[in-house]
Design an enzyme around this catalytic site. Structure first.
Site, short mmCIF file in Angstrom:
data_model
loop_
_atom_site.label_atom_id
_atom_site.label_comp_id
_atom_site.label_asym_id
_atom_site.label_seq_id
_atom_site.Cartn_x
_atom_site.Cartn_y
_atom_site.Cartn_z
N GLU A 359 0.83 -1.21 0.00
CA GLU A 359 0.00 0.00 0.00
C GLU A 359 0.86 1.26 0.00
OE1 GLU A 359 -2.81 -0.70 -0.77
OE2 GLU A 359 -2.99 -2.75 -0.05
N TYR A 443 -2.21 -7.77 -11.06
CA TYR A 443 -1.15 -7.91 -10.08
C TYR A 443 0.05 -8.71 -10.60
CZ TYR A 443 -4.43 -6.10 -6.61
OH TYR A 443 -5.30 -5.31 -5.91
#
Length: 617
Positions: A359, A443
């Site tokens: 993050e 991803y």
């Protein structure tokens, strides 16, 4: 916040490398009053919208994300129709062996739904007409907004915070009261393609940069963590050592510059801890003081490694430009926001550190570059997971026994490519037929795109590409073509073919060693995807030589990569024309072994034919 001045100027001034570039800008001033017992709030906002385009705008659009959390919404219907709905957003009403997934949104009661109900919108004192269409608000201006000008709107609305289904809401699974994400009327992005009006069904975001001045009033027993800098830190509970008189309500004031989303979390049981990154931001950690000792220890053990992460990112991808970063327990997993993240806190150490790294890395690829995640989500997630894996490899010595530290992403991509469910990465994020294909593309294949680019142009050129990309495109909204152009300028290699085939198609790569006769080596392209090759030859006398074969579409070649082939002679052969399926070359001595791409960075879906003689099973 002085550190931002040069970036703010860069975002306003016309860049030399892109004379026609422009972007919109927003100033938000919000006053929020929470009614925590009702899970509602009253909001007032003064928003100044700067139109830096050459167009005249007669409407302005906002996103009302909370409206997605209502039975019958597009998000609700998507959960019912997609074959593999997000498990966080569904309940299994079948059995373990025969699962039947039911949308949790469809079961929300009127007291549990989310909503944003506009009371009024004014422009220069004049009431404006507006209408809500699902999660999109259309506002008709009384005074059209001309080119290179700005206007100020005043919004008054009421919201209900939904029971947490996805990312934000109330009462998380770990007992956090408020995870306030995608919570306010947020101006939609307007660029050279016009307005971007994507309904919210659970994917990612795209928005203009802006400044935020947010005041949040709620009972004095609550502690708040948020994007930006807390302006009254010395007088707020959890942040100050002062003793406080009991008050019915207190107001928190956070300010942030040049971000494109604002999030916050609130809970009576937050612990607040601070940490300074040398020559970097102040880090804030907010987590539940009632966490089991095991989890608290993980948070404490992670802190010095988070400092190392910010130092790693600064060195490899460009300086972090904001003064703070807050890591806040909340949400339903992990999600990135402007100078902050909300993550779940009951994790083992490896999981906690991994999600913080991921993050926080988004601060570069989601926030500094503000990619259009509704279309190029793989750039944000792929670049982010690449940085996360690289940081893990250097800081935590992860994957130390693997030649390729990104092998996990390659394995995920191979699984996708062989599944029969793959769709092109250029597909709009919301339109993937399965969550499986979306996740593995965004991803894993996105990460492979970056790692394989290092194979094509060389690792040193890839590092320089990221640094120049930061210099040229920080605080703007670059697209894939902008990144491609930077990589081409740095490496001298044309990449149009690579981006087209790897991003816009689902073609796969498959090269093989066809045969070896004495000194003659024959190679074959079994696919319709041409790639340059590193071919490592081991001679019968034990010596080795690397043969590098560019393809003609590159119009250039990479430098020898000593990192992988140190002490080994390197020979560049003539280009392999991309329309030819076979290629032969003659080595200097009798050959014992041939291996295509020893480093395993070429995303070859069939490595079994990459080695001669073929390895024994």
């Amino acid at each position: 916040m002085k550190k931002l001045s040069w970036l703010l100027m860069a975002s306003i001034c016309v860049p030399l490398s892109a004379q026609s570039y422009w972007q919109q800008f927003v100033d938000y001033k919000m006053d929020i009053h929470m009614q925590v017992d009702k899970f509602q709030y009253d909001g007032k906002m003064e928003v100044t919208y700067s139109n830096n385009s050459d167009d005249t705008l007669d409407k302005i659009y906002f996103h009302l994300y909370y409206n997605a959390f209502q039975p019958g919404s597009l998000m609700d219907e998507r959960l019912k129709s997609i074959e593999d709905p997000d498990r966080r957003m569904t309940n299994n009403v079948g059995t373990k062996d025969n699962p039947i997934y039911e949308s949790r949104i469809s079961k929300l009661t009127p007291e549990e739904i989310g909503f944003v109900k506009m009371n009024s919108i004014h422009q220069n004192g004049k009431a404006l007409d507006f209408k809500s269409m699902g999660t999109i608000l259309e506002v008709s201006l009384k005074e059209p907004l001309g080119p290179k000008s700005s206007t100020t709107l005043k919004l008054d609305w009421k919201s209900q915070v939904p029971k947490i289904i996805r990312r934000g809401g109330r009462d998380s699974s770990e007992g956090i009261d408020f995870s306030m994400t995608q919570w306010y009327p947020k101006i939609a992005q307007y660029d050279t393609e016009g307005w971007h009006l994507d309904e919210y069904i659970g994917r990612e975001f795209y928005a203009p940069f802006g400044n935020f001045d947010v005041k949040i009033t709620l009972p004095s027993n609550y502690i708040v963590g948020a994007s930006g800098e807390l302006q009254n830190e010395d007088s707020m509970p959890g942040y100050s050592n002062k003793k406080f008189k009991k008050r019915s309500n207190i107001t928190w004031n956070f300010k942030a510059e040049n971000i494109h989303d604002f999030a916050w979390g609130a809970d009576p049981d937050y612990v607040v801890e601070k940490q300074q990154v040398p020559n970097g931001p102040v880090l804030y950690y907010l987590y539940d003081k009632n966490l089991d000792k095991e989890f608290v220890n993980h948070w404490q053990t992670a802190k010095p490694k988070v400092v190392e992460f910010f130092q790693f990112m600064d060195k490899n991808f460009g300086a972090y430009p904001w003064s703070t970063y807050s890591i806040i327990q909340g949400g339903d997993g992990g999600m990135e926001y402007g100078t902050s993240t909300l993550i779940t806190g009951k994790r083992n150490f490896e999981s906690l550190l991994g999600v913080i790294y991921h993050e926080a890395a988004h601060s570069w690829f989601q926030h500094l570059f503000a990619f259009d995640e509704t279309r190029d989500e793989w750039m944000d997630e792929g670049f982010t997971t690449y940085a996360e894996a690289a940081a893990m490899a250097e800081i935590m010595d992860a994957n130390k026994n693997q030649i390729n530290p990104f092998q996990g992403a390659y394995n995920g991509y191979y699984h996708l490519a062989q599944s029969g469910k793959e769709e092109p990465m250029s597909l709009l994020a919301d339109y993937y037929d399965t969550n499986f294909a979306y996740s593995l593309a965004a991803y894993y294949k996105g990460q492979v795109y970056v790692a394989q680019l290092g194979y094509i142009i060389g690792e040193d050129a890839l590092k320089e590409t990221f640094k120049k990309f930061y210099e040229d495109w920080s605080m703007k909204h670059p697209k894939l073509g902008d990144f491609q152009k930077v990589a081409q300028e740095v490496s001298g290699i044309n990449l149009k073919w690579y981006n087209n085939l790897f991003v816009n198609t689902i073609r796969t790569i498959d090269y093989g060693v066809e045969k070896v006769e004495g000194r003659k080596v024959s190679l074959k392209n079994h696919s319709n995807f041409a790639m340059p090759l590193d071919v490592l030859v081991t001679y019968k006398d034990g010596s080795k030589e690397l043969f590098y074969i560019p393809i003609n579409a590159m119009r250039g070649s990479k430098e020898k990569e000593n990192k992988f082939y140190q002490g080994i002679k390197s020979t560049q052969l003539k280009d392999w024309g991309w329309t030819y399926d076979s290629y032969e070359f003659e080595a200097a001595k009798d050959v014992q072994k041939v291996e295509i791409d020893y480093t395993q960075r070429l995303a070859d879906v069939n490595r079994a034919n990459n080695i001669y003689p073929a390895p024994q099973p």
